[in-house]
Design an enzyme around this catalytic site. Structure first.
Site, short mmCIF file in Angstrom:
data_model
loop_
_atom_site.label_atom_id
_atom_site.label_comp_id
_atom_site.label_asym_id
_atom_site.label_seq_id
_atom_site.Cartn_x
_atom_site.Cartn_y
_atom_site.Cartn_z
N LYS A 54 -13.01 5.40 0.12
CA LYS A 54 -13.77 4.23 -0.06
C LYS A 54 -13.19 3.07 0.90
CE LYS A 54 -15.11 5.03 -4.78
NZ LYS A 54 -14.72 4.97 -6.10
N GLN A 98 -12.05 1.73 -10.37
CA GLN A 98 -12.12 3.16 -10.74
C GLN A 98 -11.87 3.64 -11.91
OE1 GLN A 98 -13.00 4.94 -7.98
NE2 GLN A 98 -12.70 7.06 -8.89
N ASP A 121 -21.21 -0.92 -8.62
CA ASP A 121 -21.33 0.50 -9.56
C ASP A 121 -22.50 0.69 -10.32
OD1 ASP A 121 -19.34 2.65 -8.96
OD2 ASP A 121 -17.93 1.74 -10.08
N1 GUN Z 1 -14.95 7.65 -11.05
C1 GUN Z 1 -15.75 8.78 -10.43
N2 GUN Z 1 -16.77 8.31 -9.83
C2 GUN Z 1 -16.75 6.97 -9.97
C3 GUN Z 1 -17.71 5.99 -9.62
O1 GUN Z 1 -18.83 6.22 -9.01
N3 GUN Z 1 -17.39 4.68 -9.78
C4 GUN Z 1 -16.32 4.60 -10.46
N4 GUN Z 1 -16.03 3.15 -10.80
N5 GUN Z 1 -15.43 5.27 -11.08
C5 GUN Z 1 -15.84 6.73 -10.76
#
Ligand code: GUN
Length: 297
Positions: A54, A98, A121
């Protein structure tokens, strides 16, 4: 093998390029870059890989990336305080915490603390509600990425029978809402569904998001159907001691029958980060009051 392979990796690269193309005009208008803050708690190896990817993609798109790594022993209140600090920070357009978080932290409380207008998200209940009633908000990245691939492949989805296998808040439920908004006839199937094979066999569109390696077999697929495989499962490989990634769909079997299918890896996976950048770009424009044409991206 007869199915068209849906190249999510190429589509995602193109989307990231389009996002990056909007950044210079935003910078000129707002006199700052769009900013994404990512919070990582603990040292889960998969989460570390995601967060690194990211960060790299955010920088490549010309955006500002703020990373907050915290010890797994952090208290829930300290994490709430950090999210509130980012809510108040004008340089931050998007906040991503996350997941998963350590067991002693209430995930829902942390998500509820994020300002819904920075919730790139799309996990906050306000954004889930906006999606359910058709208001503008933020849609979770993976299902929105799946929808982009489906629209690109099929064009108008209205009237198609769609079966979503999986009912998570992150993928299954928002995916079903998105397909409903496209006027599909939507079925949400899950681990308790009776005769899952028969339910999947009805579908023009199958979205598999159950997290079970190769559970959906080729003879469950209606000939010509479009299959979107969200699963990323690590299983033992052919060579001793080696592992490989497989989806929730038995790919080789399904590709004999489907009209189009996403591979694993290289299908849905790369879309998640590309859509995250897209959501951050949209958040930046909305927050700064800089116009971004509807459906521009
Ligand atoms: N953990 C696995 N996929 C994601 C996601 O798309 N967003 C977040 N915040 N955590 C994750």
């Amino acid at each position: 093998m007869s199915a068209d392979i849906i190249d999510g990796k190429a589509f995602a690269a193109q989307l990231r390029g389009r996002v990056a193309g909007f950044v210079p005009a935003f910078r000129a208008a707002a006199r700052r870059a769009p900013g994404l803050a990512v919070i990582l708690v603990g040292e889960d190896p998969a989460s570390q890989v995601y967060v690194r990817s990211k960060h790299k993609a955010t920088i490549e798109a010309g955006m500002e990336s703020f990373e907050y790594r915290r010890d797994p022993s952090i208290s829930e209140q300290k994490l709430v305080d950090l999210v509130n600090q980012l809510n108040a920070d004008d340089a931050v357009d998007g906040i991503l915490v996350q997941l998963p978080l350590p067991d002693h932290i209430n995930e829902q409380r942390i998500i509820a603390t994020i300002d819904p207008d920075k919730d790139v998200d799309g996990f906050h209940v306000v954004n889930a509600g906006r999606l359910a009633v058709g208001l503008h908000g933020y849609v979770p990245c993976t299902p929105l990425g799946c929808l982009m691939l489906l629209r690109d492949k099929l064009g108008d989805l209205s009237g198609l029978d769609a079966v979503v296998v999986g009912r998570s808040n992150i993928v299954g439920k928002p995916m079903a809402q998105l397909l409903l908004a496209e006027s599909c006839t939507v079925t949400i199937a899950h681990s308790r569904t009776k005769d899952l094979a028969a339910v999947v066999r009805r579908a023009d569109i199958v979205v598999a998001a159950v997290g079970r390696p190769e559970m959906i077999r080729g003879d469950w697929i209606k000939p010509g159907a479009t299959v979107i495989d969200v699963g990323i499962n690590r299983v033992p490989g052919a060579e001793a001691g080696k592992t490989k990634l497989v989806g929730d769909v038995a790919y080789a079997e399904a590709a004999e029958v489907a009209g189009a299918i996403t591979p694993v890896p290289g299908g849905v996976g790369p879309m998640t980060i590309a859509v995250l950048l897209r959501n951050t770009l949209v958040a930046a424009h909305r927050r700064a009051g800089v116009l971004l044409a509807k459906d521009a991206i």
